[in-house]
Write a protein that holds these residues in place. Structure first.
Motif, PDB file in Angstrom:
ATOM      1  N   THR A  63       0.798  -0.907  -0.294  1.00  0.00           N
ATOM      2  CA  THR A  63      -0.106  -0.114  -0.177  1.00  0.00           C
ATOM      3  C   THR A  63       1.499   1.062   0.084  1.00  0.00           C
ATOM      4  N   ARG A  64       1.567   1.082   0.849  1.00  0.00           N
ATOM      5  CA  ARG A  64       2.642   2.611   1.179  1.00  0.00           C
ATOM      6  C   ARG A  64       3.199   2.917   0.383  1.00  0.00           C
ATOM      7  N   THR A  65       4.604   1.980   0.323  1.00  0.00           N
ATOM      8  CA  THR A  65       5.566   1.861  -1.238  1.00  0.00           C
ATOM      9  C   THR A  65       5.210   2.273  -2.431  1.00  0.00           C
ATOM     10  N   LYS A  66       4.135   1.505  -2.574  1.00  0.00           N
ATOM     11  CA  LYS A  66       3.226   1.551  -3.908  1.00  0.00           C
ATOM     12  C   LYS A  66       2.574   3.352  -4.209  1.00  0.00           C
ATOM     13  N   ILE A 114      10.108  -2.203  -8.406  1.00  0.00           N
ATOM     14  CA  ILE A 114       9.876  -3.608  -8.256  1.00  0.00           C
ATOM     15  C   ILE A 114       9.904  -4.220  -6.955  1.00  0.00           C
ATOM     16  N   ARG A 115       8.556  -4.453  -6.572  1.00  0.00           N
ATOM     17  CA  ARG A 115       8.443  -5.316  -5.531  1.00  0.00           C
ATOM     18  C   ARG A 115       8.516  -6.754  -5.688  1.00  0.00           C
ATOM     19  N   SER A 116       9.282  -7.727  -5.248  1.00  0.00           N
ATOM     20  CA  SER A 116       9.645  -9.163  -6.096  1.00  0.00           C
ATOM     21  C   SER A 116       9.871  -9.893  -5.565  1.00  0.00           C
ATOM     22  N   GLU A 152      16.048  -6.704   1.092  1.00  0.00           N
ATOM     23  CA  GLU A 152      16.441  -5.580   1.241  1.00  0.00           C
ATOM     24  C   GLU A 152      15.316  -4.460   0.809  1.00  0.00           C
ATOM     25  N   HIS A 153      15.329  -3.531   1.556  1.00  0.00           N
ATOM     26  CA  HIS A 153      14.260  -2.538   1.280  1.00  0.00           C
ATOM     27  C   HIS A 153      14.584  -1.774   1.443  1.00  0.00           C
ATOM     28  N   PRO A 154      15.235  -1.029   0.560  1.00  0.00           N
ATOM     29  CA  PRO A 154      16.686   0.112   0.730  1.00  0.00           C
ATOM     30  C   PRO A 154      15.783   2.086   0.792  1.00  0.00           C
ATOM     31  N   THR A 155      14.860   1.578  -0.231  1.00  0.00           N
ATOM     32  CA  THR A 155      14.207   3.106   0.396  1.00  0.00           C
ATOM     33  C   THR A 155      13.425   3.633   1.733  1.00  0.00           C
ATOM     34  N   GLN A 156      13.097   2.087   1.908  1.00  0.00           N
ATOM     35  CA  GLN A 156      12.395   2.234   3.543  1.00  0.00           C
ATOM     36  C   GLN A 156      13.047   2.496   4.238  1.00  0.00           C
ATOM     37  N   GLU A 157      15.124   1.712   3.538  1.00  0.00           N
ATOM     38  CA  GLU A 157      15.234   1.931   4.893  1.00  0.00           C
ATOM     39  C   GLU A 157      16.339   3.911   4.839  1.00  0.00           C
ATOM     40  N   GLY A 186      11.969  -9.847   8.555  1.00  0.00           N
ATOM     41  CA  GLY A 186      11.737  -8.506   7.788  1.00  0.00           C
ATOM     42  C   GLY A 186      12.537  -8.570   6.921  1.00  0.00           C
ATOM     43  N   ARG A 187      12.419  -7.286   5.975  1.00  0.00           N
ATOM     44  CA  ARG A 187      14.037  -7.072   5.235  1.00  0.00           C
ATOM     45  C   ARG A 187      14.548  -5.418   5.773  1.00  0.00           C
ATOM     46  N   THR A 188      13.250  -5.100   5.966  1.00  0.00           N
ATOM     47  CA  THR A 188      13.487  -3.627   6.764  1.00  0.00           C
ATOM     48  C   THR A 188      14.420  -3.713   7.786  1.00  0.00           C
ATOM     49  N   VAL A 189      14.536  -4.266   8.295  1.00  0.00           N
ATOM     50  CA  VAL A 189      15.217  -4.674   9.581  1.00  0.00           C
ATOM     51  C   VAL A 189      16.979  -5.189   9.117  1.00  0.00           C
ATOM     52  N   THR A 251       8.721  -4.312  14.358  1.00  0.00           N
ATOM     53  CA  THR A 251       8.171  -5.209  12.939  1.00  0.00           C
ATOM     54  C   THR A 251       7.166  -5.560  12.978  1.00  0.00           C
ATOM     55  N   ARG A 252       6.374  -6.031  12.284  1.00  0.00           N
ATOM     56  CA  ARG A 252       5.109  -7.049  12.573  1.00  0.00           C
ATOM     57  C   ARG A 252       5.995  -8.206  12.161  1.00  0.00           C
ATOM     58  N   LEU A 253       5.319  -9.815  12.604  1.00  0.00           N
ATOM     59  CA  LEU A 253       5.205 -11.147  11.805  1.00  0.00           C
ATOM     60  C   LEU A 253       5.327 -11.051  11.147  1.00  0.00           C
ATOM     61  N   GLN A 254       6.661 -11.986   9.781  1.00  0.00           N
ATOM     62  CA  GLN A 254       6.063 -11.736   8.768  1.00  0.00           C
ATOM     63  C   GLN A 254       5.634 -13.243   8.176  1.00  0.00           C
ATOM     64  N   LEU A 255       4.665 -13.410   8.851  1.00  0.00           N
ATOM     65  CA  LEU A 255       3.845 -14.754   8.217  1.00  0.00           C
ATOM     66  C   LEU A 255       4.004 -15.254   7.223  1.00  0.00           C
ATOM     67  N   HIS A 291       7.762   2.055  12.940  1.00  0.00           N
ATOM     68  CA  HIS A 291       7.565   1.317  12.032  1.00  0.00           C
ATOM     69  C   HIS A 291       7.338   1.491  11.296  1.00  0.00           C
ATOM     70  N   PRO A 292       7.703   0.425  10.096  1.00  0.00           N
ATOM     71  CA  PRO A 292       7.711  -0.043   8.251  1.00  0.00           C
ATOM     72  C   PRO A 292       5.804   0.630   8.027  1.00  0.00           C
ATOM     73  N   LEU A 293       5.028  -0.188   8.942  1.00  0.00           N
ATOM     74  CA  LEU A 293       3.799  -0.067   8.302  1.00  0.00           C
ATOM     75  C   LEU A 293       3.799  -1.325   7.696  1.00  0.00           C
ATOM     76  N   PRO A 294       2.817  -2.504   7.630  1.00  0.00           N
ATOM     77  CA  PRO A 294       1.231  -2.471   8.181  1.00  0.00           C
ATOM     78  C   PRO A 294       1.521  -3.107   9.376  1.00  0.00           C
ATOM     79  N   ARG A 295       0.557  -2.424  10.220  1.00  0.00           N
ATOM     80  CA  ARG A 295       0.317  -3.176  11.611  1.00  0.00           C
ATOM     81  C   ARG A 295      -0.675  -4.135  11.753  1.00  0.00           C
TER      82      ARG A 295
HETATM   83  C1  NCD Z   1       7.477  -3.317   5.048  1.00  0.00           C
HETATM   84  C2  NCD Z   1       7.806  -4.493   3.329  1.00  0.00           C
HETATM   85  O1  NCD Z   1       6.603  -4.415   2.472  1.00  0.00           O
HETATM   86  O2  NCD Z   1       8.913  -5.509   3.616  1.00  0.00           O
HETATM   87  N1  NCD Z   1       6.551  -2.359   4.622  1.00  0.00           N
HETATM   88  C3  NCD Z   1       6.281  -1.521   4.102  1.00  0.00           C
HETATM   89  O3  NCD Z   1       6.810  -1.561   2.865  1.00  0.00           O
HETATM   90  N2  NCD Z   1       5.835  -0.140   4.907  1.00  0.00           N
HETATM   91  C4  NCD Z   1       7.113  -4.416   6.505  1.00  0.00           C
HETATM   92  C5  NCD Z   1       5.870  -5.114   6.095  1.00  0.00           C
HETATM   93  O4  NCD Z   1       5.322  -5.409   4.949  1.00  0.00           O
HETATM   94  O5  NCD Z   1       5.812  -5.555   7.431  1.00  0.00           O
END
Ligand code: NCD
Length: 524
Positions: A63-66, A114-116, A152-157, A186-189, A251-255, A291-295
């Protein structure tokens, strides 16, 4: 515009921007945010090129990134294309390489966000599509990684670090941060390992149960960068001690990335990393939660009762995604960067293995044996695995034979060195007069330190000493061990694994960065 040093670059990982360049991005974002919030003119930041296409290729939910990328591209008045993977040829099993090549044809220059699940996809596309663009007379496209698997998620970083700098009022001398939650998937961490380097002194507290703890190689890298790292199993354990961080990054649990076994334990894991009302009076008033969100709406790791408290820094952090992405697009699109002064990342050169010719001395006795008979003519690979234990040396020998396909009549053994107190392996192959160049390079990568001897009339006439190459590429039999890597043959992309030697004497996959021991970069 064209003198921007960022034009056409790709951001696959945080490190694709040097520290100077990251600092520049934060500075420009600060200027832009101020200008927008004060209602000032911000036209100077805009690309304004209607024939430049921005493709949003999201093969995982977002949602947010896109949306922040879409709005940032609109800010620049670019042609924005939202690629719908669900109704595309991906459903007919087309690969991403073909898809991107086709999309490039619709604009004079393109940028792909790109998200993949495929880790390292932007690095692959950057090299393969640069070659294609040159052939087709197109501008080199840029690729921005909007999250690749658990890598990784560089632009979140960038937006996270920008938010931390804002919190510290632009004082980058020190950060004390707690990373809380699913640190394994979690890629953001994972991107924090590099991103936090923007601060001079870094203290990191890792809070997660062992099942979802930070992977060891990331902890090692943090320590190597001089971070002070402490590890805790749960928030409860963390709260019980006094030296607590002021920045808490949840971060949330990446189920979706956990196996069935872990999903079953999710409730218990979540409890260990969720904040609760009882902790409230134990934390300092200046603490901020990010928090990078979503919760997770039912069981968020930051409970909803904290939303309207001063601890809430995640809303502003989320808003910063828009500003940092405007600047990132502006940098790669050429409107921002003309005034950049500083260092850019070092180019990794294609290094060949070191194959050193060793002078040969004439000896009176025949030099090598096959079984009990001297080798009359052939090749001998000597000094295999010097210094290792016999078991490992046998393993090397098996790998050499398997990967180089040396299955002819020959002999081998593990011996104690005549002159030194260590073991070494020897493989003697009578009748084979030389190894081709590919095989010599492979041998250098499998058995660095070994020597390759050519025997004629019982005597060594040629000797090469092979050392570990800095880059191993374009050889048959290479395979990255990370199943999510874009080079995994199961993805049917035309990618062949390649590795770069790091200073720890390990090899990293050039796409997904997974570290390997040098003997593990081959198909088993
Ligand atoms: C993060 C992601 O996709 O890695 N969210 C985001 O980009 N805002 C974190 C997550 O999904 O938990």
């Amino acid at each position: 515009m064209s003198h921007s040093p960022f034009l056409g670059r790709t951001i696959q990982v945080v490190k694709d921007l040097s520290l100077d360049e990251q600092a520049y991005l934060y500075k420009k974002t600060r200027d832009l945010k101020q200008a927008i919030l004060a209602g000032k003119d911000w036209q100077q930041f805009c690309i304004n090129k209607k024939d430049r296409g921005v493709y949003l290729l999201f093969l995982e939910d977002s949602t947010r990134t896109k949306e922040s990328f879409r709005n940032a591209a609109i800010f620049h008045s670019l042609k924005v294309n939202d690629f719908d993977a669900r109704t595309s040829s991906f459903q007919k099993k087309e690969n991403i390489t073909d898809t991107v090549k086709m999309l490039m044809g619709y604009s004079s220059s393109s940028m792909f966000v790109i998200r993949s699940k495929q880790e390292g996809v932007c690095r692959w596309l950057d090299s393969s599509m640069s070659r294609y663009a040159q052939k087709a007379g197109l501008e080199k496209p840029s690729f921005i990684n909007a999250g690749d698997g658990q890598h990784e998620h560089p632009t979140q970083e960038f937006l996270d670090e920008f938010s931390f700098l804002e919190y510290y009022n632009w004082d980058a001398s020190h950060i004390h941060i707690a990373l809380v939650g699913d640190l394994f998937h979690g890629r953001t961490v994972h991107s924090k390992v590099e991103g936090l380097k923007i601060f001079k002194n870094v203290e990191v507290d890792l809070i997660a149960p062992a099942e979802i703890a930070m992977p060891v190689h990331y902890v090692t890298l943090m320590k190597k960068s001089g971070y002070k790292v402490r590890i805790f199993d749960s928030i409860e354990e963390y709260i019980a001690q006094k030296h607590r961080a002021d920045v808490w990054y949840f971060t949330r649990l990446q189920l979706e990335r956990m196996g069935e076994r872990l999903v079953k334990q999710a409730e218990q894991l979540r409890q260990a990393v969720s904040f609760s009302y009882d902790y409230l009076n134990k934390i300092d008033a200046k603490t901020r939660f990010f928090h990078p969100l979503p919760r997770h709406s039912e069981t968020p790791t930051i409970p909803m009762f904290l939303d309207d408290t001063p601890f809430n820094a995640w809303d502003e952090q989320s808003r910063n995604g828009y500003f940092t992405r405007i600047v990132a697009i502006g940098m790669l699109g050429g409107s921002i960067g003309g005034d950049f002064e500083g260092e850019s990342p070092r180019q990794i050169l294609h290094e060949e293995p070191h194959i050193e010719t060793v002078p040969v001395r004439t000896k009176s006795k025949p030099e090598y044996k096959i079984g009990i008979r001297p080798v009359e003519a052939g090749i001998v690979i000597d000094h295999i695995g010097v210094g290792s234990q016999p078991r490992q040396i046998w393993d090397h020998i098996a790998k050499i034979r398997h990967i180089l396909d040396l299955h002819m009549v020959s002999s081998q053994g593990v011996f104690k060195s005549e002159h030194h107190d260590h073991y070494k392996g020897i493989v003697s192959i009578p009748g084979l007069h030389e190894l081709n160049e590919d095989k010599i390079r492979m041998l250098a990568a499998i058995a660095p330190g070994s020597t390759l001897n050519t025997i004629v009339a019982h005597h060594v006439v040629k000797k090469f000493r092979l050392s570990i190459p800095d880059r191993v590429s374009k050889l048959p039999g290479l395979r990255c061990k990370n199943e999510a890597c874009i080079s995994n043959p199961e993805f049917f992309e035309p990618v062949v694994a390649e590795f770069i030697k790091t200073d720890q004497d390990t090899y990293r996959c050039i796409y997904c960065n997974t570290p390997h021991a040098y003997r593990d970069i081959w198909i088993n």
